[in-house]
Every structure is written in structure tokens, then in C-alpha cells.
Design a protein around this motif. Structure first.
Motif, mmCIF file in Angstrom:
data_model
loop_
_atom_site.group_PDB
_atom_site.id
_atom_site.type_symbol
_atom_site.label_atom_id
_atom_site.label_comp_id
_atom_site.label_asym_id
_atom_site.label_seq_id
_atom_site.Cartn_x
_atom_site.Cartn_y
_atom_site.Cartn_z
ATOM 1 N N THR A 73 -5.316 9.380 35.139
ATOM 2 C CA THR A 73 -5.742 9.233 33.751
ATOM 3 C C THR A 73 -7.090 9.941 33.621
ATOM 4 O O THR A 73 -8.028 9.626 34.345
ATOM 5 N N LYS A 74 -7.161 10.905 32.723
ATOM 6 C CA LYS A 74 -8.345 11.760 32.641
ATOM 7 C C LYS A 74 -9.332 11.292 31.580
ATOM 8 O O LYS A 74 -8.960 10.755 30.545
ATOM 9 N N LYS A 75 -10.602 11.549 31.844
ATOM 10 C CA LYS A 75 -11.658 11.315 30.868
ATOM 11 C C LYS A 75 -11.953 12.655 30.221
ATOM 12 O O LYS A 75 -12.582 13.516 30.809
ATOM 13 N N GLY A 76 -11.433 12.830 29.003
ATOM 14 C CA GLY A 76 -11.624 14.092 28.299
ATOM 15 C C GLY A 76 -12.868 14.035 27.436
ATOM 16 O O GLY A 76 -13.955 14.399 27.847
ATOM 17 N N CYS A 77 -12.701 13.518 26.241
ATOM 18 C CA CYS A 77 -13.814 13.473 25.298
ATOM 19 C C CYS A 77 -14.591 12.162 25.366
ATOM 20 O O CYS A 77 -15.735 12.114 24.964
ATOM 21 N N ASP A 78 -13.979 11.102 25.876
ATOM 22 C CA ASP A 78 -14.554 9.751 25.922
ATOM 23 C C ASP A 78 -14.872 9.216 24.520
ATOM 24 O O ASP A 78 -15.732 8.387 24.349
ATOM 25 N N ARG A 79 -14.139 9.746 23.513
ATOM 26 C CA ARG A 79 -14.344 9.328 22.120
ATOM 27 C C ARG A 79 -13.038 9.070 21.385
ATOM 28 O O ARG A 79 -13.030 8.912 20.182
ATOM 29 N N GLY A 80 -11.922 9.092 22.090
ATOM 30 C CA GLY A 80 -10.639 8.841 21.462
ATOM 31 C C GLY A 80 -10.110 9.983 20.632
ATOM 32 O O GLY A 80 -9.253 9.779 19.776
ATOM 33 N N GLN A 81 -10.569 11.193 20.889
ATOM 34 C CA GLN A 81 -10.169 12.330 20.071
ATOM 35 C C GLN A 81 -9.186 13.277 20.743
ATOM 36 O O GLN A 81 -8.534 14.053 20.070
ATOM 37 N N CYS A 82 -9.047 13.216 22.081
ATOM 38 C CA CYS A 82 -8.241 14.239 22.755
ATOM 39 C C CYS A 82 -6.931 13.721 23.344
ATOM 40 O O CYS A 82 -6.009 14.492 23.551
ATOM 41 N N GLY A 83 -6.837 12.430 23.653
ATOM 42 C CA GLY A 83 -5.605 11.857 24.182
ATOM 43 C C GLY A 83 -5.410 12.005 25.677
ATOM 44 O O GLY A 83 -4.401 11.545 26.213
ATOM 45 N N ALA A 84 -6.351 12.621 26.390
ATOM 46 C CA ALA A 84 -6.192 12.815 27.836
ATOM 47 C C ALA A 84 -6.150 11.486 28.589
ATOM 48 O O ALA A 84 -5.603 11.416 29.685
ATOM 49 N N CYS A 85 -6.677 10.437 27.984
ATOM 50 C CA CYS A 85 -6.766 9.139 28.660
ATOM 51 C C CYS A 85 -5.620 8.198 28.288
ATOM 52 O O CYS A 85 -5.680 7.008 28.593
ATOM 53 N N THR A 86 -4.568 8.711 27.671
ATOM 54 C CA THR A 86 -3.475 7.861 27.194
ATOM 55 C C THR A 86 -2.772 7.144 28.339
ATOM 56 O O THR A 86 -2.389 7.750 29.337
ATOM 57 N N VAL A 87 -2.628 5.829 28.183
ATOM 58 C CA VAL A 87 -1.857 4.987 29.093
ATOM 59 C C VAL A 87 -0.997 4.071 28.233
ATOM 60 O O VAL A 87 -1.139 4.048 27.009
ATOM 61 N N HIS A 88 -0.122 3.308 28.858
ATOM 62 C CA HIS A 88 0.684 2.327 28.125
ATOM 63 C C HIS A 88 0.170 0.929 28.445
ATOM 64 O O HIS A 88 -0.056 0.610 29.615
ATOM 65 N N VAL A 89 -0.014 0.135 27.406
ATOM 66 C CA VAL A 89 -0.342 -1.277 27.559
ATOM 67 C C VAL A 89 0.785 -2.041 26.876
ATOM 68 O O VAL A 89 0.999 -1.880 25.674
#
Length: 189
Positions: A73-89
Motif C-alpha cells: 500500500t503506497k503513500k502517494g499524496c497523503d491527502r486522499g487525492q491520488c488513490g495509491a493508498c486504497t485498501v478494503h475495509v
């Protein structure tokens, strides 16, 4: 006697501060901390039960990467704008950089590391490889995690609907046509 605007707001602030300082929350904050301030959080990650002691302000992204060493899971923008950190909850995609880890107490979290079945890749992962749905690879885990949910959504049918459903995931390399083709193939399989 006339009260100026400045005096009025000064008095209002003083009264508010007095009320705030007598509240139970203020007493708890002002009291010397006997404990570490950490919160115990228990949840399942990729099917495995995990328990962490975390600062209440730690994001799910940081807990996954720094505490559990799940660095897919990547840290892209750290602002919720890029989606690189998407996971399923609980089988719904979330941006882990905007999700506090304490909010997943008792829930199921799935990361990119948890969607394959051993050495058998998920159909979306296979389709991304076959259609070259990635270039630099930085956004790929977030793209795949979003695509997994899009593939399962029955109401998303057309190319435009797929694009709209994937619009929260940015690919700076511009592999969008390949990502679209991969999602379409995964839907068919």
C-alpha cells in the motif's frame, strides 16, 4: 457604558475559556498522563488477527506500512487525492491515508498483499499484467484494489461507468487505456 466589539469578543473568549477549563475533557487533558496515551486496536489484516498499540492519530496507511511492514500500500499524496493508498475495509474500498487506524477496530482490512490466493494471482492482478496496466508501478496497488471492487459491482457496466468508478485513482504515467482493458478482461473472467 458602551461595550466595544473588541471588549465583547474578549469577554466572550474569557467566559468560553472558563467553561472549557471546567469540563471533564479539559480535566482529562490537564491531568498528568499516567499511561502512554496509546490505544489498543485489534483487527484482521489479510485474514490474520492483529493487535497494535497506537497513537490515536495514526492513519491506517502508516499502521500498515510502518507497524505491520505491509508496504504494498503506497503513500502517494497523503491527502486522499491520488488513490495509491486504497485498501478494503469490510469489503469496501477506503483511502487508508485518510482513515484513522483506531476506526478499523474489529474490522477486516485487505491490502494488495491479501488479494491473491497463495501463488495464484487475483484475476485483476493477472489482467493488469496481461494488459500492461502499469508503468512505473507506484499507483498500481491502489488501482488494483479499486479495480477489484469495480469488477464486483454489477451496476458498473460501460467504459464510462468504469472510468467514473476508477476516477479516484490517478496514474501519473497515463496507463488509463490499459487499466480499462484490464478491468474489462477481469470482469469477463
Amino acid at each position: 457604558m458602551t461595550t466595544s466589539r473588541r471588549q465583547f469578543f474578549g469577554r466572550a473568549a474569557a467566559v468560553s475559556a472558563g467553561v472549557a477549563l471546567t469540563s471533564p475533557l479539559a480535566e482529562a487533558i490537564a491531568a498528568p498522563a499516567n499511561d502512554t496515551g496509546l490505544v489498543d486496536v485489534a483487527f484482521r489484516v489479510n485474514g490474520e488477527r492483529r493487535r497494535l498499540s497506537l497513537d490515536p492519530c495514526v492513519t491506517l496507511l502508516d499502521a500498515l506500512r510502518e507497524r505491520l511492514q505491509l508496504t504494498g500500500t503506497k503513500k502517494g499524496c497523503d491527502r486522499g487525492q491520488c488513490g495509491a493508498c486504497t485498501v478494503h475495509v469490510d469489503d469496501r474500498r477506503v483511502l487508508s491515508c485518510l482513515t484513522l487506524a483506531v476506526t478499523v477496530q474489529g474490522k477486516d482490512v485487505t491490502t494488495i498483499e491479501g488479494i491473491s490466493d497463495g501463488d495464484e494471482l487475483h484475476p485483476v492482478q493477472r489482467a493488469f499484467i496481461e494488459h500492461d496496466g502499469f508503468q512505473c508501478g507506484f499507483c498500481t496497488s491502489g488501482q488494483i484494489m479499486s479495480a477489484v471492487e469495480v469488477v464486483e459491482e454489477r451496476e458498473v457496466r460501460t467504459d464510462d461507468q468504469i472510468r467514473e468508478a476508477m476516477s479516484g485513482n490517478i496514474c501519473r504515467c497515463g496507463a488509463y487505456p490499459n487499466i480499462l482493458a484490464a478491468i474489462k478482461q477481469a470482469r469477463e473472467s
